[in-house]
Design a protein around this motif. Structure first.
Motif, PDB file in Angstrom:
ATOM      1  N   THR A 116       0.856  -1.187   0.000  1.00 59.14           N
ATOM      2  CA  THR A 116       0.000   0.000   0.000  1.00 59.14           C
ATOM      3  C   THR A 116       0.893   1.238   0.000  1.00 59.14           C
ATOM      4  OG1 THR A 116      -0.087   0.110   2.412  1.00 59.14           O
ATOM      5  CG2 THR A 116      -1.784  -1.226   1.313  1.00 59.14           C
ATOM      6  N   ASN A 117       0.309   2.420  -0.154  1.00 53.14           N
ATOM      7  CA  ASN A 117       1.139   3.614  -0.255  1.00 53.14           C
ATOM      8  C   ASN A 117       1.979   3.824   0.994  1.00 53.14           C
ATOM      9  OD1 ASN A 117       1.444   6.827   0.061  1.00 53.14           O
ATOM     10  ND2 ASN A 117       1.465   6.249  -2.103  1.00 53.14           N
ATOM     11  N   LEU A 118       1.359   3.729   2.169  1.00 54.57           N
ATOM     12  CA  LEU A 118       2.115   3.924   3.399  1.00 54.57           C
ATOM     13  C   LEU A 118       3.140   2.814   3.593  1.00 54.57           C
ATOM     14  CD1 LEU A 118       2.830   5.261   6.043  1.00 54.57           C
ATOM     15  CD2 LEU A 118       0.881   4.108   7.101  1.00 54.57           C
ATOM     16  N   THR A 119       2.755   1.566   3.360  1.00 59.09           N
ATOM     17  CA  THR A 119       3.702   0.476   3.608  1.00 59.09           C
ATOM     18  C   THR A 119       4.797   0.424   2.549  1.00 59.09           C
ATOM     19  OG1 THR A 119       2.197  -1.135   2.560  1.00 59.09           O
ATOM     20  CG2 THR A 119       2.093  -0.913   4.964  1.00 59.09           C
ATOM     21  N   MET A 120       4.562   0.940   1.352  1.00 58.27           N
ATOM     22  CA  MET A 120       5.664   1.111   0.402  1.00 58.27           C
ATOM     23  C   MET A 120       6.662   2.132   0.928  1.00 58.27           C
ATOM     24  SD  MET A 120       4.350   0.892  -3.553  1.00 58.27           S
ATOM     25  CE  MET A 120       2.999   2.058  -3.376  1.00 58.27           C
ATOM     26  N   ALA A 121       6.160   3.195   1.546  1.00 53.46           N
ATOM     27  CA  ALA A 121       7.062   4.183   2.140  1.00 53.46           C
ATOM     28  C   ALA A 121       7.899   3.552   3.244  1.00 53.46           C
ATOM     29  CB  ALA A 121       6.256   5.357   2.689  1.00 53.46           C
ATOM     30  N   LEU A 122       7.321   2.647   4.023  1.00 52.37           N
ATOM     31  CA  LEU A 122       8.047   1.960   5.084  1.00 52.37           C
ATOM     32  C   LEU A 122       9.027   0.939   4.534  1.00 52.37           C
ATOM     33  CD1 LEU A 122       5.048   1.307   7.510  1.00 52.37           C
ATOM     34  CD2 LEU A 122       6.826   3.040   7.793  1.00 52.37           C
ATOM     35  N   THR A 123       8.718   0.376   3.377  1.00 46.31           N
ATOM     36  CA  THR A 123       9.559  -0.636   2.742  1.00 46.31           C
ATOM     37  C   THR A 123      10.816   0.015   2.167  1.00 46.31           C
ATOM     38  OG1 THR A 123       7.743  -2.147   2.273  1.00 46.31           O
ATOM     39  CG2 THR A 123       9.646  -2.263   0.797  1.00 46.31           C
ATOM     40  N   ALA A 124      11.952  -0.666   2.294  1.00 43.41           N
ATOM     41  CA  ALA A 124      13.217  -0.095   1.832  1.00 43.41           C
ATOM     42  C   ALA A 124      13.519  -0.435   0.375  1.00 43.41           C
ATOM     43  CB  ALA A 124      14.360  -0.592   2.718  1.00 43.41           C
ATOM     44  N   LYS A 125      13.134  -1.624  -0.066  1.00 46.03           N
ATOM     45  CA  LYS A 125      13.579  -2.139  -1.370  1.00 46.03           C
ATOM     46  C   LYS A 125      12.865  -1.420  -2.511  1.00 46.03           C
ATOM     47  CE  LYS A 125      14.526  -6.612  -3.558  1.00 46.03           C
ATOM     48  NZ  LYS A 125      14.424  -8.071  -3.368  1.00 46.03           N
ATOM     49  N   GLU A 126      13.642  -0.866  -3.407  1.00 47.15           N
ATOM     50  CA  GLU A 126      13.100  -0.101  -4.529  1.00 47.15           C
ATOM     51  C   GLU A 126      12.427  -0.994  -5.570  1.00 47.15           C
ATOM     52  OE1 GLU A 126      12.545   3.144  -7.365  1.00 47.15           O
ATOM     53  OE2 GLU A 126      12.677   2.994  -5.185  1.00 47.15           O
ATOM     54  N   MET A 127      13.172  -1.963  -6.089  1.00 48.02           N
ATOM     55  CA  MET A 127      12.629  -2.883  -7.101  1.00 48.02           C
ATOM     56  C   MET A 127      12.354  -4.229  -6.456  1.00 48.02           C
ATOM     57  SD  MET A 127      12.084  -1.795 -10.199  1.00 48.02           S
ATOM     58  CE  MET A 127      12.208  -3.233 -11.269  1.00 48.02           C
ATOM     59  N   PRO A 128      11.179  -4.792  -6.724  1.00 47.58           N
ATOM     60  CA  PRO A 128      10.115  -4.302  -7.610  1.00 47.58           C
ATOM     61  C   PRO A 128       9.010  -3.525  -6.890  1.00 47.58           C
ATOM     62  CG  PRO A 128       9.625  -6.543  -6.980  1.00 47.58           C
ATOM     63  CD  PRO A 128      10.908  -6.167  -6.266  1.00 47.58           C
ATOM     64  N   TYR A 129       9.197  -3.235  -5.606  1.00 41.75           N
ATOM     65  CA  TYR A 129       8.060  -2.811  -4.796  1.00 41.75           C
ATOM     66  C   TYR A 129       7.698  -1.339  -4.906  1.00 41.75           C
ATOM     67  CZ  TYR A 129       9.082  -7.387  -2.998  1.00 41.75           C
ATOM     68  OH  TYR A 129       9.323  -8.727  -2.920  1.00 41.75           O
TER      69      TYR A 129
ATOM     70  N   GLY B 195       8.582   3.580  -9.551  1.00 35.01           N
ATOM     71  CA  GLY B 195       7.560   4.178 -10.397  1.00 35.01           C
ATOM     72  C   GLY B 195       6.211   4.386  -9.746  1.00 35.01           C
ATOM     73  N   PHE B 196       6.097   4.091  -8.443  1.00 34.00           N
ATOM     74  CA  PHE B 196       4.787   4.148  -7.792  1.00 34.00           C
ATOM     75  C   PHE B 196       4.630   5.350  -6.848  1.00 34.00           C
ATOM     76  CE2 PHE B 196       4.892  -0.730  -8.188  1.00 34.00           C
ATOM     77  CZ  PHE B 196       4.263  -0.681  -9.422  1.00 34.00           C
ATOM     78  N   GLY B 197       5.643   6.207  -6.745  1.00 33.48           N
ATOM     79  CA  GLY B 197       5.557   7.346  -5.833  1.00 33.48           C
ATOM     80  C   GLY B 197       4.708   8.467  -6.393  1.00 33.48           C
ATOM     81  N   PRO B 198       4.499   9.543  -5.627  1.00 29.51           N
ATOM     82  CA  PRO B 198       5.097   9.802  -4.310  1.00 29.51           C
ATOM     83  C   PRO B 198       4.454   8.984  -3.203  1.00 29.51           C
ATOM     84  CG  PRO B 198       3.582  11.562  -4.861  1.00 29.51           C
ATOM     85  CD  PRO B 198       3.647  10.673  -6.073  1.00 29.51           C
ATOM     86  N   PHE B 199       5.208   8.790  -2.141  1.00 32.37           N
ATOM     87  CA  PHE B 199       4.764   7.956  -1.040  1.00 32.37           C
ATOM     88  C   PHE B 199       4.345   8.796   0.162  1.00 32.37           C
ATOM     89  CE2 PHE B 199       8.012   5.460  -3.366  1.00 32.37           C
ATOM     90  CZ  PHE B 199       7.137   4.537  -3.930  1.00 32.37           C
ATOM     91  N   ALA B 200       3.747   8.122   1.126  1.00 32.87           N
ATOM     92  CA  ALA B 200       3.285   8.802   2.340  1.00 32.87           C
ATOM     93  C   ALA B 200       4.458   9.494   3.030  1.00 32.87           C
ATOM     94  CB  ALA B 200       2.635   7.793   3.283  1.00 32.87           C
ATOM     95  N   PRO B 201       4.241  10.693   3.539  1.00 27.17           N
ATOM     96  CA  PRO B 201       5.322  11.447   4.194  1.00 27.17           C
ATOM     97  C   PRO B 201       5.537  11.015   5.642  1.00 27.17           C
ATOM     98  CG  PRO B 201       3.316  12.732   4.194  1.00 27.17           C
ATOM     99  CD  PRO B 201       2.989  11.454   3.459  1.00 27.17           C
ATOM    100  N   ALA B 202       6.486  11.687   6.284  1.00 24.74           N
ATOM    101  CA  ALA B 202       6.775  11.533   7.720  1.00 24.74           C
ATOM    102  C   ALA B 202       7.308  10.147   8.061  1.00 24.74           C
ATOM    103  CB  ALA B 202       5.536  11.849   8.562  1.00 24.74           C
ATOM    104  N   VAL B 203       7.980   9.504   7.092  1.00 22.17           N
ATOM    105  CA  VAL B 203       8.625   8.211   7.331  1.00 22.17           C
ATOM    106  C   VAL B 203      10.134   8.432   7.352  1.00 22.17           C
ATOM    107  CG1 VAL B 203       9.079   5.912   6.403  1.00 22.17           C
ATOM    108  CG2 VAL B 203       6.756   6.857   6.343  1.00 22.17           C
ATOM    109  N   HIS B 204      10.795   7.956   8.391  1.00 22.72           N
ATOM    110  CA  HIS B 204      12.222   8.152   8.583  1.00 22.72           C
ATOM    111  C   HIS B 204      12.908   6.788   8.651  1.00 22.72           C
ATOM    112  CE1 HIS B 204      11.187  12.325   9.659  1.00 22.72           C
ATOM    113  NE2 HIS B 204      10.169  11.767  10.314  1.00 22.72           N
TER     114      HIS B 204
END
Length: 445
Positions: free
Chosen positions: A158-171, A174-183
């Motif tokens: 999901t958008n938020l969990t993609m932001a939490l996920t580190a791996k770029e490909m394949p997850y 091309g699917f951004g922008p992602f949820a903000p406030a993730v460090h």
């Protein structure tokens, strides 16, 4: 069920066979390219540790549908419970007309998860959905927005969990922008850290990094997998997780343990947090919870869970009655058949065999994991440089010989093994024999 499918590997065609090839052509015409498959075959039946494809090949399953069929495919108690529930009703929506099964699963998770404090549980459909709701709950409780996640993390699509996920490909590509406030913070990775960092010093590094980028009073939650899954089955050094939990408690940050892949006996404990005595504020579960039916949960301290307003949590299918019946049966199977003990036996057997293989093949840099969640990291001999090409070729060779093997890791250089806890020693040894052959063939190649 298991007793209806012989628990042995048997190939009657090349992999893939003609019927699977025909079905793959149909898939290509009907399903988007983005929905990829690991195996080139189509399943027809499954039971225990065997998947039978449409051409009649019997494949040994070292993937368990990515850690889902922990109690075996078509487990008897699960099948019986689902059949009985189908006869009663398939859906009412718990938010409209509630039913006992949902409450019974919540009660079971409140009792099973670490800690003896008062807890609440909310049910959802998938791990990603549950992670996202855990963050919602933490934000409602703390009145803060920020979330910390870690290098190599995987938390969903999901958008938020993609932001939490580190791996770029394949997850994420091309699917951004992602949820903000993730460090993002650095993880303890013993194979790559070597003797330089203990668990406590790795935690100090992570905390220093966090505090340099965001004030703790702006953080709602820290989300971490006790043993990383897609990131490479990375088990942090002892002391890393307890130090992070202590820091969270000191700063009012909700510690969320993502046990989607590690939960329900997979690691030789009911939950991976138990290996270091962790009691997280919130724990997220899915995958092995319901024997193959879609179900997920967020369980945690009652005061935190009750922070969301009435109607703020839920979903049409969350806690579906069929999935709840399956979950109760899967939990009973784990208990009655001592699958926690079986996971520990699988760990001993697999690590012994894989370390023997490591002595023969210098591409194996590390053998790691707990219970029936075991991995080998492949590197270029004499280094720690990732060798993703070998991982791809070894997995492909094993699959061609009738063993389902998955890969993972940020660099795609890790072979991961997730056998059902019901798999017998004979079948497991056969799978490891095939894996040894795959290593030998690719080494010569």
């Amino acid at each position: 069920m298991t007793d209806q499918i012989p628990q042995r590997r048997r190939l009657v065609t090349a992999i893939p066979g003609p019927r699977s090839r025909a079905m793959m052509a149909r898939k290509s015409a009907a399903v988007p390219v983005g929905v990829a498959t690991t195996m080139p075959v189509f399943a027809d039946r499954a039971g225990g540790g065997i998947v039978v494809d449409v051409d009649g090949n019997h494949l040994i399953d070292l993937g368990s549908g990515i850690a889902v069929t922990t109690v075996g495919n078509s487990a008897e108690r699960v099948v019986d419970a689902v059949k009985a529930q189908v006869d009663r009703f398939t859906h009412t929506c718990f938010m409209v007309t509630p039913y006992e099964g949902y409450v019974a699963v919540a009660e079971a998770l409140n009792a099973l998860t670490p800690g003896d404090h008062v807890k609440r549980t909310a049910l959802f459909n998938s791990g990603a959905e549950a992670v996202e709701n855990a963050v919602k709950i933490a934000r409602a409780y703390t009145k803060r927005a920020g979330v910390v996640a870690f290098d190599h993390a995987y938390h969903g699509r999901t958008n938020l969990t993609m932001a939490l996920t580190a791996k770029e490909m394949p997850y994420k590509h091309g699917f951004g922008p992602f949820a903000p406030a993730v460090h993002r913070a650095p993880l303890s990775y013993p194979f790559r850290d070597g003797d330089v960092l203990t668990g406590r010093s790795a935690a100090a590094r992570a905390i220093a990094h966090i505090e340099a980028h965001v004030s703790p009073d702006q953080l709602a939650a820290m989300v971490i997998e006790p043993i990383q899954g897609e990131g490479g089955f990375i088990e942090s050094a002892l002391g890393f997780l307890p130090a992070l939990l202590e820091w969270c408690e000191a700063h009012g940050v909700v510690f969320i343990a993502d046990e989607v892949q590690t939960g329900f006996a997979r690691t030789g404990a009911m939950f991976a947090c138990e290996h270091e005595g962790l009691v997280p504020s919130l724990i997220v579960t899915a995958k092995g919870i319901a024997g193959g039916l879609p179900l997920a949960a967020v369980t945690g301290e009652a005061a935190i869970m009750d922070a969301a307003h009435s109607g703020g949590l839920g979903g049409t299918y969350g806690g579906n009655p069929l999935a709840c019946a399956a979950a109760l049966a899967a939990i009973e199977t784990i208990r009655a058949d001592d699958l926690i003990g079986r996971a520990q036996e699988i760990e001993r057997l697999m690590k012994e065999r894989l370390r023997q293989l490591q002595r023969l093949d210098s591409r194996i840099g590390d053998v790691r994991g707990r219970g029936a969640m075991i991995a080998v990291e492949l590197v270029r001999p004499g280094s720690v440089d990732p060798d993703s090409a070998s991982a791809v070729s070894i997995a492909a060779e094993a699959r061609s010989r009738g063993v389902i093997v998955l890969t993972c890791g940020t660099d795609g250089n890790v072979l991961r093994f997730l056998p059902p806890l019901t798999m017998g020693d004979e079948l497991l040894h056969d799978a490891l024999d095939v894996l040894a052959e795959a290593f030998a063939v690719t080494r010569r190649g």
